[in-house]
Design a protein around this motif. Structure first.
Motif, PDB file in Angstrom:
ATOM      1  N   GLN A  22      10.011  52.551 -23.519  1.00  0.00           N
ATOM      2  CA  GLN A  22       8.652  52.386 -24.003  1.00  0.00           C
ATOM      3  C   GLN A  22       8.047  53.754 -24.247  1.00  0.00           C
ATOM      4  O   GLN A  22       8.295  54.702 -23.499  1.00  0.00           O
ATOM      5  N   GLY A  42      10.464  43.172 -18.007  1.00  0.00           N
ATOM      6  CA  GLY A  42       9.820  41.989 -17.446  1.00  0.00           C
ATOM      7  C   GLY A  42       9.618  40.957 -18.541  1.00  0.00           C
ATOM      8  O   GLY A  42       9.828  41.237 -19.725  1.00  0.00           O
ATOM      9  N   GLU A  43       9.188  39.779 -18.143  1.00  0.00           N
ATOM     10  CA  GLU A  43       8.997  38.706 -19.133  1.00  0.00           C
ATOM     11  C   GLU A  43       7.995  39.090 -20.206  1.00  0.00           C
ATOM     12  O   GLU A  43       8.100  38.643 -21.339  1.00  0.00           O
ATOM     13  N   GLY A  44       7.041  39.941 -19.871  1.00  0.00           N
ATOM     14  CA  GLY A  44       6.057  40.381 -20.849  1.00  0.00           C
ATOM     15  C   GLY A  44       6.641  41.252 -21.948  1.00  0.00           C
ATOM     16  O   GLY A  44       6.004  41.468 -22.977  1.00  0.00           O
ATOM     17  N   ASP A  45       7.867  41.752 -21.759  1.00  0.00           N
ATOM     18  CA  ASP A  45       8.508  42.609 -22.755  1.00  0.00           C
ATOM     19  C   ASP A  45       9.324  41.825 -23.784  1.00  0.00           C
ATOM     20  O   ASP A  45       9.720  42.378 -24.806  1.00  0.00           O
ATOM     21  N   ASP A  85      15.789  36.415 -22.638  1.00  0.00           N
ATOM     22  CA  ASP A  85      15.101  35.513 -21.729  1.00  0.00           C
ATOM     23  C   ASP A  85      16.094  34.953 -20.707  1.00  0.00           C
ATOM     24  O   ASP A  85      15.831  34.957 -19.499  1.00  0.00           O
ATOM     25  N   ARG A  94       4.380  51.146 -26.854  1.00  0.00           N
ATOM     26  CA  ARG A  94       5.235  50.195 -27.575  1.00  0.00           C
ATOM     27  C   ARG A  94       6.655  50.217 -27.017  1.00  0.00           C
ATOM     28  O   ARG A  94       7.164  51.271 -26.660  1.00  0.00           O
ATOM     29  N   SER A 126       8.709  39.417 -26.002  1.00  0.00           N
ATOM     30  CA  SER A 126       8.216  39.276 -27.378  1.00  0.00           C
ATOM     31  C   SER A 126       8.288  40.610 -28.111  1.00  0.00           C
ATOM     32  O   SER A 126       8.592  40.648 -29.308  1.00  0.00           O
ATOM     33  N   ALA A 127       8.042  41.719 -27.416  1.00  0.00           N
ATOM     34  CA  ALA A 127       8.140  43.036 -28.056  1.00  0.00           C
ATOM     35  C   ALA A 127       9.585  43.352 -28.434  1.00  0.00           C
ATOM     36  O   ALA A 127       9.848  43.917 -29.503  1.00  0.00           O
TER      37      ALA A 127
END
Length: 174
Positions: free
Chosen positions: A74, A5-8, A61, A78, A10-11
């Motif tokens: 994950q 998802g978009e939240g991943d 992205d 993390r 940056s990780a």
């Protein structure tokens, strides 16, 4: 293992995807008497080479925006690695354009888990072939492909922004 998802993003971008290698695939191209002879051979380097990942983090992205198949591994809260596969239904092809496992998580079968998930998705989508691209410098990646039953099926000598050569490994999806 799960869909990204978009939240991943940056990780994934924060993962250290550099690697060291003692070997590369060397290309020998000869054009003699109207025939082109091309060969690849494993060459040992005089000293280990540190190599950076060829893709830009922003590409994930764009992949998510286009609806490409992007998965993350994950563990312990993390993100440990990711895989990006483009689906080409017209050619019944799944093309793995990017895959990365963070340095601390290598040799823990993270890459194998990501690949197996992508392979299963390709099967579920009715695809006939799956292809992974990698650099000639990425000897660990080449070994990964061969270990998973993919065979060399082509190359592009100016595929990456850095003008590195891309190797393509493929397999039938059964």
């Amino acid at each position: 293992l799960r869909r990204a998802g978009e939240g991943d993003l940056s990780a994934c971008a924060a993962l250290d995807l550099t690697y060291e290698t003692d070997y590369v695939w060397q290309v020998d191209l000869r054009d003699e008497y109207g025939a082109i002879a091309l060969s690849f051979r494993t060459g040992r380097l005089p000293r280990p080479m540190r190599v950076t990942h060829p893709r830009e983090p922003r590409s994930l992205d764009h992949a998510l925006q286009k609806g490409d198949y992007v998965v993350v591994a994950q563990g312990g809260g993390r993100v440990r690695g990711y895989l990006h596969m483009r689906i080409d239904p017209g050619r019944a092809l799944g093309w793995i354009v990017d895959m990365g496992v963070g340095r601390p998580y290598r040799r823990e079968h993270v890459g194998s888990g990501l690949f197996n998930m992508a392979y299963q998705h390709a099967r579920d989508e009715g695809l006939e072939k799956i292809i992974i691209e990698t650099q000639t410098k990425n000897y660990p990646g080449i070994c990964f492909c061969q270990k998973h039953g993919l065979v060399f099926c082509g190359y592009n000598d100016r595929h990456y922004r850095s003008d590195d050569i891309a190797l393509f490994f493929g397999a039938s999806v059964r």
